[in-house]
Design an enzyme around this catalytic site. Sequence first.
Site, PDB file in Angstrom:
ATOM      1  N   SER A  70       0.826  -1.205   0.000  1.00 11.09           N
ATOM      2  CA  SER A  70       0.000   0.000   0.000  1.00 11.09           C
ATOM      3  C   SER A  70       0.861   1.256   0.000  1.00 11.09           C
ATOM      4  O   SER A  70       1.995   1.257   0.471  1.00 11.09           O
ATOM      5  CB  SER A  70      -0.919   0.015   1.222  1.00 11.09           C
ATOM      6  OG  SER A  70      -1.721  -1.138   1.251  1.00 11.09           O
TER       7      SER A  70
HETATM    8  N1  SAH Z   1      -0.668  -4.335   3.929  1.00  7.08           N
HETATM    9  C1  SAH Z   1      -0.119  -4.932   2.750  1.00  7.08           C
HETATM   10  C2  SAH Z   1      -1.185  -4.892   1.673  1.00  7.08           C
HETATM   11  C3  SAH Z   1      -1.090  -5.964   0.703  1.00  7.08           C
HETATM   12  S1  SAH Z   1      -2.411  -5.994  -0.488  1.00  7.08           S
HETATM   13  C4  SAH Z   1       1.109  -4.165   2.312  1.00  7.08           C
HETATM   14  O1  SAH Z   1       1.101  -2.949   2.390  1.00  7.08           O
HETATM   15  O2  SAH Z   1       2.082  -4.795   1.860  1.00  7.08           O
HETATM   16  C5  SAH Z   1      -3.565  -7.110   0.286  1.00  7.08           C
HETATM   17  C6  SAH Z   1      -3.070  -8.462   0.664  1.00  7.08           C
HETATM   18  O3  SAH Z   1      -4.194  -9.222   1.111  1.00  7.08           O
HETATM   19  C7  SAH Z   1      -2.427  -9.269  -0.457  1.00  7.08           C
HETATM   20  O4  SAH Z   1      -1.159  -9.690  -0.059  1.00  7.08           O
HETATM   21  C8  SAH Z   1      -3.381 -10.467  -0.633  1.00  7.08           C
HETATM   22  O5  SAH Z   1      -2.724 -11.654  -0.998  1.00  7.08           O
HETATM   23  C9  SAH Z   1      -3.992 -10.569   0.751  1.00  7.08           C
HETATM   24  N2  SAH Z   1      -5.281 -11.284   0.819  1.00  7.08           N
HETATM   25  C10 SAH Z   1      -6.287 -11.291  -0.084  1.00  7.08           C
HETATM   26  N3  SAH Z   1      -7.312 -12.036   0.356  1.00  7.08           N
HETATM   27  C11 SAH Z   1      -6.944 -12.524   1.576  1.00  7.08           C
HETATM   28  C12 SAH Z   1      -7.583 -13.372   2.535  1.00  7.08           C
HETATM   29  N4  SAH Z   1      -8.811 -13.868   2.339  1.00  7.08           N
HETATM   30  N5  SAH Z   1      -6.912 -13.670   3.672  1.00  7.08           N
HETATM   31  C13 SAH Z   1      -5.662 -13.167   3.901  1.00  7.08           C
HETATM   32  N6  SAH Z   1      -5.018 -12.361   3.026  1.00  7.08           N
HETATM   33  C14 SAH Z   1      -5.643 -12.041   1.875  1.00  7.08           C
END
Ligand code: SAH
Length: 187
Positions: free
Chosen positions: A33
């Site tokens: 993000s």
């Molecule tokens: N806070 C992270 C955001 C990553 S984007 C950062 O800044 O690096 C969102 C993330 O949610 C992705 O890595 C994706 O794989 C994960 N995600 C999607 N669906 C999910 C679920 N049901 N349970 C756990 N993680 C999930």
Amino acid sequence: MDAVPRHLFVPEHLRGSAYADRPLPIGEGQTISQPYIVARMSELLALKATDSVLEIGTGSGYQTAVLASLSASVSSIELLPSLSERAKKVLDGLGYKNIETKIGDGFFGWEERAPFDAILVTAAAPKIPEPLWRQLREGGRLVMPLGEERKLQRLIRARKSAGQPVIEDFSEVLFVPLRGAIQKRSR
Ligand code: SAH
């Protein structure tokens, strides 16, 4: 935010852009993000040093590190094993002792470690996953992007008051969708 070395959480070839205020790809179609959004969501959680936090969507682990600096403990769940493993390596390398990560579908939360004072979902869903709401302590805050895939979503905060959600709506955001069980349920 200044204390967390964001360049360690992005792929090596993108390190030159690590301190620009924008999201970056981290592989598997996912993104780290934008720093502004990480800061805004952390602020909205209104954390105290004694709080126990649940994060859904570890991704790069950058947001996890920021949350760990503001609270007593962070439990973070990531659906994709490769991302979870990489994040764990970076976080361990930085010496964080109050973070626990696991691979799984965050829709179901982390029952063994509940209740939580604060829950952050870093992927969008059309509604608050029911198990997460149950695992939020009375007076606790849940922050997440609410809305459909590939449409603008609303960044909301839901405070648990007498068991009921008191919802505040902050701004328009664009997040990758929460995958797994919730997608099967809403169809
Ligand atoms: N806070 C992270 C955001 C990553 S984007 C950062 O800044 O690096 C969102 C993330 O949610 C992705 O890595 C994706 O794989 C994960 N995600 C999607 N669906 C999910 C679920 N049901 N349970 C756990 N993680 C999930």
